[in-house]
Design an enzyme around this catalytic site. Structure first.
Site, mmCIF file in Angstrom:
data_model
loop_
_atom_site.group_PDB
_atom_site.id
_atom_site.type_symbol
_atom_site.label_atom_id
_atom_site.label_comp_id
_atom_site.label_asym_id
_atom_site.label_seq_id
_atom_site.Cartn_x
_atom_site.Cartn_y
_atom_site.Cartn_z
ATOM 1 N N LYS A 45 41.671 33.459 35.331
ATOM 2 C CA LYS A 45 41.467 32.127 34.755
ATOM 3 C C LYS A 45 42.696 31.541 34.061
ATOM 4 C CE LYS A 45 38.394 31.166 36.061
ATOM 5 N NZ LYS A 45 38.208 31.026 37.530
ATOM 6 N N HIS A 100 45.449 40.223 39.882
ATOM 7 C CA HIS A 100 45.106 40.063 38.464
ATOM 8 C C HIS A 100 45.388 41.377 37.722
ATOM 9 C CE1 HIS A 100 43.088 36.275 39.032
ATOM 10 N NE2 HIS A 100 42.047 36.750 39.664
ATOM 11 N N SER A 130 37.375 29.066 30.298
ATOM 12 C CA SER A 130 37.333 29.014 31.755
ATOM 13 C C SER A 130 36.562 30.225 32.313
ATOM 14 C CB SER A 130 38.770 28.991 32.285
ATOM 15 O OG SER A 130 38.782 28.889 33.685
HETATM 16 S S1 PPS Z 1 40.732 33.014 39.061
HETATM 17 O O1 PPS Z 1 39.358 32.820 39.571
HETATM 18 O O2 PPS Z 1 40.753 34.031 37.985
HETATM 19 O O3 PPS Z 1 41.704 33.314 40.102
HETATM 20 O O4 PPS Z 1 41.065 31.604 38.378
HETATM 21 P P1 PPS Z 1 42.518 30.975 38.173
HETATM 22 O O5 PPS Z 1 42.935 30.334 39.435
HETATM 23 O O6 PPS Z 1 43.424 31.984 37.552
HETATM 24 O O7 PPS Z 1 42.244 29.876 37.052
HETATM 25 C C1 PPS Z 1 41.332 28.817 37.244
HETATM 26 C C2 PPS Z 1 41.686 27.753 36.243
HETATM 27 O O8 PPS Z 1 42.888 27.071 36.678
HETATM 28 C C3 PPS Z 1 42.608 25.675 36.790
HETATM 29 N N1 PPS Z 1 43.416 25.086 37.859
HETATM 30 C C4 PPS Z 1 44.283 24.069 37.666
HETATM 31 N N2 PPS Z 1 44.633 23.412 36.553
HETATM 32 C C5 PPS Z 1 45.522 22.387 36.695
HETATM 33 N N3 PPS Z 1 46.055 22.016 37.867
HETATM 34 C C6 PPS Z 1 45.734 22.660 39.016
HETATM 35 N N4 PPS Z 1 46.268 22.273 40.174
HETATM 36 C C7 PPS Z 1 44.805 23.749 38.935
HETATM 37 N N5 PPS Z 1 44.261 24.587 39.845
HETATM 38 C C8 PPS Z 1 43.415 25.394 39.174
HETATM 39 C C9 PPS Z 1 41.121 25.629 37.095
HETATM 40 O O9 PPS Z 1 40.593 24.339 36.889
HETATM 41 C C10 PPS Z 1 40.611 26.679 36.109
HETATM 42 O O10 PPS Z 1 40.677 26.220 34.757
HETATM 43 P P2 PPS Z 1 39.477 25.504 33.999
HETATM 44 O O11 PPS Z 1 39.918 25.433 32.564
HETATM 45 O O12 PPS Z 1 38.247 26.326 34.184
HETATM 46 O O13 PPS Z 1 39.366 24.122 34.603
#
Ligand code: PPS
Length: 286
Positions: A45, A100, A130
């Site tokens: 996340k 991860h 998140s």
């Molecule tokens: S995972 O499932 O653990 O692999 O998730 P991960 O990809 O690490 O994190 C997901 C969060 O990243 C946000 N996200 C983004 N934020 C801004 N811009 C872009 N392009 C983007 N892509 C993914 C996603 O919305 C999750 O955060 P939250 O706070 O839940 O919205």
């Protein structure tokens, strides 16, 4: 899906679906890095999908065809996932890989490899929020309960992939190596173009201004939210309950302020101070 159960491997929790001790041992002890591998390391996340998309777009000089046509987990397989490792082993080099994993479970072969490692960290309060929402959507993850309950689990490292503090501190020990690049989710938010330029320099990849514009545009939250190859919408209903939320949820910094009470935030700060004492790095959220 089996009933939600976790197993513990070397003190770290993993879901019983998709992960095995056997594969985790293989990853740590036998998986061999190639010098042209690029590895995206991120605590859950904290921006895994975002950095993956950026790296994929840079690889194709900003051309979005690949990210629009191939699922992200095939473009950048997760090596700790059993099926991801199978994909990694047949991936034609140069490979782009995800993980991860905390440093102590990471492939030992990195010590003798020039593979390039990206580590992205995010404000742990936003990670917590998140993670909380994501846990409600994934059927292989335990129900997070209330925010209060999940907060305690998170602060005690009783979540999959273990403690955020240990993860970040462990990876920080690698930060002076020439082949590791540290960045934060907040830096990506604040200056995505500048971050993409820095990433390109580290990769030794020269993109012209239009190509960089295209990386920035196609890695934006709104583009990724609509890209079915990156937004988890293709995940089967028996794995993800799509009625309960989305991977691309809000994509902002500071959403924790909408979820944590003052008391919870202060408690978090105290645990943070205790755990991060002695860490020399200053983060955007400090
Ligand atoms: S995972 O499932 O653990 O692999 O998730 P991960 O990809 O690490 O994190 C997901 C969060 O990243 C946000 N996200 C983004 N934020 C801004 N811009 C872009 N392009 C983007 N892509 C993914 C996603 O919305 C999750 O955060 P939250 O706070 O839940 O919205």
């Amino acid at each position: 899906m089996s009933e939600v159960t976790y197993f513990t491997h070397k003190g770290i929790l993993f879901p019983i679906d998709f992960y095995t001790t056997e594969n985790l041992l293989y990853v740590e002890n036998e998986f061999q890095f190639l010098d042209d591998d690029v590895m995206n390391v991120v605590y859950p996340k904290s921006g895994t999908h975002w950095m993956s998309e950026i790296l994929c777009l840079i690889r194709h000089e900003g051309d979005p065809t690949w990210v629009r046509n191939v699922n992200l987990w095939n473009r950048t397989p997760w090596i700790e996932v059993v099926e991801g490792m199978k994909l990694a082993l047949k991936y034609p080099p140069p490979r782009l890989l995800n993980t991860h994993l905390p440093i102590q479970l990471f492939p030992k072969s990195i010590l003798h490899s020039k593979a390039k490692i990206f580590y992205t960290a995010r404000n742990p309060k936003d990670v917590l929020v998140s993670f909380y929402h994501f846990s409600k959507t994934q059927r292989y993850l335990k129900d997070p309960g209330t925010v209060e309950e999940f907060l305690e689990e998170f602060l005690n490292g009783k979540v999959i992939f273990g403690s955020w503090f240990d993860h970040v501190k462990g990876w920080l020990e690698m930060k002076d190596r020439a082949n590791i690049f540290f960045i934060t989710y907040e830096e990506l938010q604040q200056d995505l173009r500048g971050s993409v330029e820095r990433i390109c320099r580290f990769l030794g990849k020269e993109l012209n201004s239009q190509q960089i514009d295209s990386v920035v545009e196609n890695a934006s939250f709104h583009k990724m939210k609509d890209n079915k190859m990156s937004n988890f919408s293709q995940i089967a209903d028996d794995v993800m309950d799509h009625t309960k939320g989305k991977l691309m949820r809000k994509g902002i910094c500071g959403d924790w302020k909408n979820h944590l009470t003052v008391a919870q935030s202060e408690h978090f700060d105290r645990v943070y101070q205790e755990n991060m004492r002695g860490v020399k790095m200053t983060f955007p959220w400090d």
